[in-house]
Design a protein around this motif. Structure first.
Motif, short mmCIF file in Angstrom:
data_model
loop_
_atom_site.label_atom_id
_atom_site.label_comp_id
_atom_site.label_asym_id
_atom_site.label_seq_id
_atom_site.Cartn_x
_atom_site.Cartn_y
_atom_site.Cartn_z
N GLU A 16 0.83 -1.21 0.00
CA GLU A 16 0.00 0.00 0.00
C GLU A 16 0.86 1.25 0.00
OE1 GLU A 16 -2.43 -0.61 3.40
OE2 GLU A 16 -3.75 -2.02 2.39
N TYR A 17 1.92 1.26 0.83
CA TYR A 17 2.83 2.41 0.84
C TYR A 17 3.50 2.59 -0.51
CZ TYR A 17 2.44 3.03 5.89
OH TYR A 17 1.98 3.28 7.17
N LEU A 18 3.90 1.51 -1.13
CA LEU A 18 4.53 1.61 -2.45
C LEU A 18 3.56 2.14 -3.50
CD1 LEU A 18 6.69 -1.64 -2.50
CD2 LEU A 18 7.48 0.71 -2.29
N LEU A 19 2.30 1.72 -3.42
CA LEU A 19 1.30 2.24 -4.37
C LEU A 19 1.06 3.74 -4.15
CD1 LEU A 19 -1.30 -0.66 -4.44
CD2 LEU A 19 0.21 0.06 -6.28
N ILE A 20 0.99 4.16 -2.91
CA ILE A 20 0.81 5.58 -2.61
C ILE A 20 1.99 6.39 -3.14
CG2 ILE A 20 0.72 7.28 -0.74
CD1 ILE A 20 -0.91 5.16 0.85
N ILE A 21 3.20 5.89 -2.91
CA ILE A 21 4.39 6.58 -3.40
C ILE A 21 4.37 6.65 -4.92
CG2 ILE A 21 6.90 6.39 -3.60
CD1 ILE A 21 6.86 5.30 -0.71
N VAL A 23 1.75 6.69 -6.91
CA VAL A 23 0.75 7.68 -7.32
C VAL A 23 1.28 9.09 -7.13
CG1 VAL A 23 -1.52 8.64 -6.76
CG2 VAL A 23 -1.22 6.17 -6.97
N VAL A 24 1.95 9.34 -6.02
CA VAL A 24 2.51 10.66 -5.75
C VAL A 24 3.57 11.01 -6.80
CG1 VAL A 24 3.91 11.99 -4.13
CG2 VAL A 24 1.98 10.66 -3.30
N VAL A 25 4.40 10.05 -7.15
CA VAL A 25 5.44 10.29 -8.16
C VAL A 25 4.81 10.61 -9.51
CG1 VAL A 25 7.26 9.15 -9.49
CG2 VAL A 25 7.23 8.98 -7.01
N VAL A 26 3.76 9.89 -9.88
CA VAL A 26 3.09 10.15 -11.16
C VAL A 26 2.46 11.53 -11.15
CG1 VAL A 26 1.15 9.44 -12.62
CG2 VAL A 26 2.73 7.74 -11.74
N VAL A 27 1.80 11.89 -10.07
CA VAL A 27 1.15 13.21 -9.99
C VAL A 27 2.20 14.32 -10.07
CG1 VAL A 27 -0.10 14.76 -8.43
CG2 VAL A 27 -0.89 12.42 -8.77
N ILE A 28 3.31 14.14 -9.36
CA ILE A 28 4.35 15.16 -9.39
C ILE A 28 4.96 15.27 -10.79
CG2 ILE A 28 6.70 15.67 -8.58
CD1 ILE A 28 5.80 14.71 -5.82
N SER A 29 5.15 14.14 -11.45
CA SER A 29 5.74 14.20 -12.78
C SER A 29 4.80 14.86 -13.79
CB SER A 29 6.14 12.80 -13.26
OG SER A 29 4.99 12.00 -13.44
#
Length: 63
Positions: A16-21, A23-29
């Motif tokens: 779950e933490y890896l999925l959240i990270i 998603v955050v990376v995709v949004v930031i990119s």
């Protein structure tokens, strides 16, 4: 052993933490490329506004 592995919930929290990270990376990119295009214009407008206010204050102080 396999049943115990499937019942263990510690691995799920890691996933779950890896999925959240991810998603955050995709949004930031995605937002990063848009910000890179629009940021210079925004910064320029901000500094123009600041410079106008400084000019107004300086003119008011000189009168």
């Amino acid at each position: 052993m396999i049943k115990q592995f499937l019942k263990d919930e510690k691995g799920q929290t890691t996933v779950e933490y890896l999925l959240i990270i991810a998603v955050v990376v995709v949004v930031i990119s995605v937002l990063g490329s848009q910000l890179q295009k629009q940021l210079p214009g925004v910064v320029q407008k901000v500094f123009q506004g600041v410079n106008k206010k400084i000019d107004l204050l300086m003119n008011a102080a000189n009168q």
